[in-house]
Enzyme design. Structure first.
Site, PDB file in Angstrom:
ATOM      1  N   LYS A  53       0.702  -1.364  -0.110  1.00 11.79           N
ATOM      2  CA  LYS A  53      -0.133  -0.241   0.060  1.00 11.79           C
ATOM      3  C   LYS A  53       0.727   1.016   0.200  1.00 11.79           C
ATOM      4  O   LYS A  53       0.687   1.648  -0.944  1.00 11.79           O
ATOM      5  CB  LYS A  53      -0.861   0.324   1.386  1.00 11.79           C
ATOM      6  CG  LYS A  53      -1.781  -1.242   0.902  1.00 11.79           C
ATOM      7  CD  LYS A  53      -2.593  -1.381   2.232  1.00 11.79           C
ATOM      8  CE  LYS A  53      -4.113  -2.301   2.441  1.00 11.79           C
ATOM      9  NZ  LYS A  53      -4.597  -2.923   3.502  1.00 11.79           N
ATOM     10  N   GLN A  97      -5.033  -1.720   9.565  1.00 13.48           N
ATOM     11  CA  GLN A  97      -4.659  -3.077   8.997  1.00 13.48           C
ATOM     12  C   GLN A  97      -4.932  -3.886   9.961  1.00 13.48           C
ATOM     13  O   GLN A  97      -4.940  -4.306  11.034  1.00 13.48           O
ATOM     14  CB  GLN A  97      -3.128  -3.588   8.536  1.00 13.48           C
ATOM     15  CG  GLN A  97      -3.020  -4.367   8.198  1.00 13.48           C
ATOM     16  CD  GLN A  97      -3.544  -4.989   6.039  1.00 13.48           C
ATOM     17  OE1 GLN A  97      -3.369  -3.230   5.899  1.00 13.48           O
ATOM     18  NE2 GLN A  97      -4.565  -5.519   6.354  1.00 13.48           N
ATOM     19  N   ASP A 120     -11.058   2.529   3.454  1.00 16.06           N
ATOM     20  CA  ASP A 120     -11.406   0.764   4.044  1.00 16.06           C
ATOM     21  C   ASP A 120     -12.685   0.912   3.198  1.00 16.06           C
ATOM     22  O   ASP A 120     -13.524  -0.099   2.669  1.00 16.06           O
ATOM     23  CB  ASP A 120     -10.870   0.041   5.005  1.00 16.06           C
ATOM     24  CG  ASP A 120      -9.502  -0.724   4.690  1.00 16.06           C
ATOM     25  OD1 ASP A 120      -8.882  -0.800   3.456  1.00 16.06           O
ATOM     26  OD2 ASP A 120      -9.187  -1.246   5.893  1.00 16.06           O
TER      27      ASP A 120
END
Ligand code: NAP
Length: 282
Positions: A53, A97, A120
């Site tokens: 990422k 995460q 997200d």
């Protein structure tokens, strides 16, 4: 033989568009989108996702910050880190995460992220808005699936789609986004009966199970479009959920594993980070 939808190739094209957009945003706002990622613990898969990422962010001209914390981090400390990132005007995207260590309540953490910075798309408000068909940040993997389907040029409206898998991060949002594209959607899961018959009716099959060979050639209608989300390791080799070699002869379009949905997920994350930036500065 079906056409392969290369997520790798499509990602490259879209990431270049994102890079150009970031350049233009820099000129207009004298700032670039800034993604902050929090990683708790040292799970090798999570570490490699976070690094990927970061690389993608930097390549697109965005700013990336990774906050690494030890496995023993207290839930309250993590919530306080999120609070600081929420309040930091120089941060436009916040991502924690997953999975988190067992002693931390994932739901509490997801709820704590400012939904306007929730790249997200897991915050309940973003999910609710998505269900209502309102403007929202959509989860990255399902967004990537829609982008891949649209890249084929096929008309999605009116198609019968089946999603195999009902997780919050893939199956359920993929169903919502396909419905938004006017598909007629079925969601299958581990208790679904007669999966083969249901799949045989489908123009589009999205497999998001995490089990190799869940979809075999005899379950696929001639000319169907196959999106394989699964990532499985079989005899040291990375494979999806569908029997790719046999099904590619029957499908009109099919995604490979690796090089399919995987790269598109990070691409959608970059697009989401541009979106949250614009939402915050414009
Ligand atoms: P998950 O939370 O484990 O969900 C799996 C789903 O599959 C569940 O809904 C489960 O049903 C269903 N299922 C299990 N066995 C089944 C069977 N025999 N027949 C039909 N349905 C069955 O997994 P996930 O997080 O959605 O991920 C799914 C796969 O996609 C994994 O391989 C994951 O690694 C991969 N993935 C890839 C990306 C990417 O970017 N490439 C991103 C996310 C996930 P129940 O609900 O009844 O248990």
């Amino acid at each position: 033989m079906g056409e392969i939808i290369s997520g790798k190739k499509l990602s490259k094209e879209i990431r270049e568009q994102v890079r150009l957009e970031v350049e233009a945003l820099k000129v207009t706002y004298n700032a670039v989108p800034h993604l902050a990622v929090v990683l708790v613990g040292s799970d090798p898969a999570s570490e490699s996702y976070v690094k990927a990422k970061e690389r993608a962010c930097i390549k697109a001209g965005m700013k990336s910050t990774i906050i690494l914390k030890d496995e023993s981090l207290e839930e309250a400390e993590l919530l306080s880190i999120i609070d600081k990132l929420n309040k930091d005007e120089g941060v436009h995207g916040v991502l924690v995460q997953l999975p988190l260590p067992k002693h931390i309540d994932e739901n509490k953490v997801i709820d704590a992220i400012d939904f306007k910075k929730d790249v997200d798309g897991f915050h309940p408000l973003n999910i609710a808005y998505m269900h209502m068909g309102r403007e929202a940040i959509y989860p990255a993997t399902p967004s990537g699936i829609i982008t891949m389907l649209k890249s084929t040029g096929i008309e999605l409206k009116g198609k019968d789609a089946i999603i195999i898998g009902r997780s919050n991060i893939v199956g359920k949002p993929a169903a919502m986004l396909l419905m938004k594209e006017h598909c007629t959607v079925q969601i299958a899961h581990s208790r679904t009966l007669n999966l083969k018959e249901k799949c045989l009716q489908a123009d589009i099959i999205v497999a998001a199970v995490g089990r190799a060979n869940t979809v075999t050639e005899d379950m696929v209608k001639e000319g169907a479009v196959i999106i394989d989300v699964g990532v499985n390791r079989v005899d040291g080799k990375l494979v999806g959920d569908v029997d790719f070699d046999a099904i590619k002869e029957k499908a009109s379009f099919i995604t490979p594993v690796p090089g399919g949905v995987g790269p598109m997920t990070i691409t959608s994350l970059l697009q989401n980070t541009v979106k949250t930036f614009k939402g915050l500065v414009e």
